[in-house]
Design an enzyme around this catalytic site. Structure first.
Site, short mmCIF file in Angstrom:
data_model
loop_
_atom_site.label_atom_id
_atom_site.label_comp_id
_atom_site.label_asym_id
_atom_site.label_seq_id
_atom_site.Cartn_x
_atom_site.Cartn_y
_atom_site.Cartn_z
N LYS A 36 -4.94 2.86 18.32
CA LYS A 36 -5.80 1.74 17.95
C LYS A 36 -5.15 0.91 16.84
CE LYS A 36 -8.23 4.80 14.75
NZ LYS A 36 -9.41 5.67 14.58
N HIS A 166 -16.33 13.76 16.15
CA HIS A 166 -15.35 13.43 15.11
C HIS A 166 -15.80 14.08 13.80
CE1 HIS A 166 -11.95 11.04 13.81
NE2 HIS A 166 -12.64 10.18 13.08
N ARG A 222 -6.68 14.64 19.12
CA ARG A 222 -6.60 13.18 19.03
C ARG A 222 -5.92 12.72 17.74
NH1 ARG A 222 -12.23 13.73 19.51
NH2 ARG A 222 -12.38 12.73 17.49
N TYR A 268 1.46 -14.74 -11.56
CA TYR A 268 0.15 -15.27 -11.99
C TYR A 268 -0.45 -14.47 -13.13
CZ TYR A 268 0.07 -17.89 -7.58
OH TYR A 268 0.35 -18.72 -6.54
N CYS A 320 1.47 -11.58 -5.20
CA CYS A 320 0.96 -12.88 -4.75
C CYS A 320 0.75 -12.84 -3.23
CB CYS A 320 1.95 -13.98 -5.11
SG CYS A 320 2.43 -13.96 -6.84
N ASP A 322 2.43 -14.37 -0.84
CA ASP A 322 3.66 -14.33 -0.05
C ASP A 322 4.81 -13.60 -0.73
OD1 ASP A 322 2.46 -16.32 1.74
OD2 ASP A 322 2.81 -17.69 0.07
C1 LIG Z 1 -8.94 6.96 14.44
C2 LIG Z 1 -9.52 8.10 15.17
C3 LIG Z 1 -8.77 9.26 15.39
C4 LIG Z 1 -7.41 9.49 14.77
O1 LIG Z 1 -7.61 9.77 13.41
P1 LIG Z 1 -6.37 10.19 12.46
O2 LIG Z 1 -7.00 10.62 11.20
O3 LIG Z 1 -5.54 8.95 12.30
O4 LIG Z 1 -5.65 11.25 13.17
C5 LIG Z 1 -9.32 10.25 16.18
N1 LIG Z 1 -10.55 10.11 16.70
C6 LIG Z 1 -11.32 9.02 16.47
C7 LIG Z 1 -12.67 8.93 17.05
C8 LIG Z 1 -10.84 7.98 15.69
O5 LIG Z 1 -11.60 6.92 15.45
#
Ligand SMILES: *Cc1c(COP(=O)(O)O)cnc(C)c1O
Length: 384
Positions: A36, A166, A222, A268, A320, A322
């Site tokens: 993602k 998750h 995952r 700045y 800054c 850039d």
């Molecule tokens: C982003 C995400 C992951 C991966 O998480 P990491 O901490 O980068 O390994 C796995 N499952 C879900 C649902 C996520 O949103």
């Protein structure tokens, strides 16, 4: 060489190797590389291809547009997507052979409508909120959702292939919430199976749980950040402790080098004032490119670390939009065109994304995903 004198060099061979390390750590599970957010800033399609080359058989795409972009580029493997609102292009997702997450009855209805229109059987992963308090059906609503999905499965519209969730505290493997979430997860799996689901994959582990907690691996892990070679648990270990290598190097050429006298304000607000006659070097990357403004040097401490000519310096004064400025030190011999490395693998003594995260009070995830769209990604070390 692009017109922009800076680049994020992405080592696809390192990415593939990281995925095979993760696969070895989870021998009983398949690997879904989460790509993602433009592959965590590394480039969606090249990252996905390198992950598949490294042994991933699944790809995770939060948004449907990301999943469709993978397929449009001809990327294979199973793809799961999970973050969408009513009216989302679910028919396109099914046409593209993408698995979809479902967490609420409205989403199931829209998926089933898409299945009717396309004639495709939707592959569903029912997401359960086992305690994170973010996405997913609550355990209370789960039974109805599963029954609705299984009724549609009997009609041939969908197949419930997965139950997933998750973790809230995966970076602290001994945290009591981890075991509590796993217990809720096991109950959800048992419920689905009791109701007649024949699950292909149960999945719960992100990078942190993949690296540190085998009991959470189930059928599919995952990992996201670990695919890109960064540690999700810097308190427990850096990338090297897990056999991972950071994939991205952010580098730039100095665009100006000049001598200034003592007492010269820099950038700045003059947060930094040269304590002696010195040489300043200008780097053409700023917060528009993802260099965090919170990593400015405040005059007492240096800001984010930068390697120049084999030495490690820190940003002088404010970051800054850039540009950032370095105090190269009296008598510095750098010239315009010399290379500065903001972060990389660390294997040549350069700073890492984790070092920048510490300097900015954030996590390495934010450092790499925020590298701006105008910074060219240069992919090396693998098939594109
Ligand atoms: C982003 C995400 C992951 C991966 O998480 P990491 O901490 O980068 O390994 C796995 N499952 C879900 C649902 C996520 O949103």
């Amino acid at each position: 060489m692009s017109a922009f004198p800076a680049r994020a060099v992405v080592d696809l061979a390192a990415l593939s190797a990281n995925v095979s390390v993760l696969a070895d750590l989870a021998p009983g599970a398949a690997v879904m590389a989460v790509v993602k957010a433009d592959g965590y800033g590394h480039g969606l399609v090249p990252s996905a291809r390198a992950a598949l080359a490294g042994g991933a058989t699944w790809l995770g795409a939060a948004q449907i547009g990301e999943a469709l972009a993978l397929r449009a580029a001809g990327v294979g493997g199973r793809v799961l997507t999970w973050l969408y609102a009513p009216g989302a292009p679910l028919a396109a997702a099914l046409e593209a052979d993408v698995d979809v997450s479902v967490a609420a009855p409205w989403a199931l209805e829209e998926i089933l409508a898409a299945a009717r229109v396309t004639g495709r059987t939707a592959r569903l992963h029912v997401k359960v909120d086992t305690g994170l308090g973010r996405g997913g059906s609550t355990p209370r609503d789960l039974e109805d959702l599963i029954d609705l999905a299984l009724a549609a499965q009997a009609e041939g519209l969908c197949e419930v292939v997965g139950i997933w969730s998750h973790l809230a505290w995966a970076d602290a493997p001994d945290h009591p919430t981890v075991l509590a979430q796993a217990a809720v997860f096991d109950d959800a799996v048992a419920l689905a199976e009791r109701r007649g689901a024949r699950l292909e994959v149960r999945h719960l582990a992100n990078s942190a749980a993949t690296l540190t907690n085998p009991a959470m691996h189930y059928d599919l892990v995952r990992p996201g950040i670990a695919v890109f070679g960064l540690s999700p648990v810097p308190r427990l270990g850096g990338p090297g402790d897990f056999g991972l290598v950071p994939v991205m190097r952010l580098e730039a050429e100095l665009v100006l080098v000049k001598e200034v006298p003592a007492g010269h304000g820099v950038s700045y607000g003059h947060q930094y004032v040269t304590p002696r006659a010195t040489v300043l070097g200008l780097i053409p990357l700023g917060y528009a490119d993802g260099v965090p403004r919170h990593a400015s040097g405040n005059g007492e401490t240096w800001g984010g670390p930068v390697q120049v000519g084999g030495r490690r310096l820190g940003v002088a004064g404010r970051v800054c939009m850039d540009q950032v400025v370095l105090d190269l030190g009296p008598g510095a011999r750098e010239r315009a065109g010399d290379r500065a490395v903001l972060f990389g693998s660390g294997q040549d003594g350069e700073p890492t994304a984790e070092d920048w995260a510490r300097a900015a009070g954030t996590i390495s995830y934010e450092i790499v995903t925020r590298v701006g769209a105008r910074v060219p990604r240069v992919h090396v070390g693998g098939a594109l």
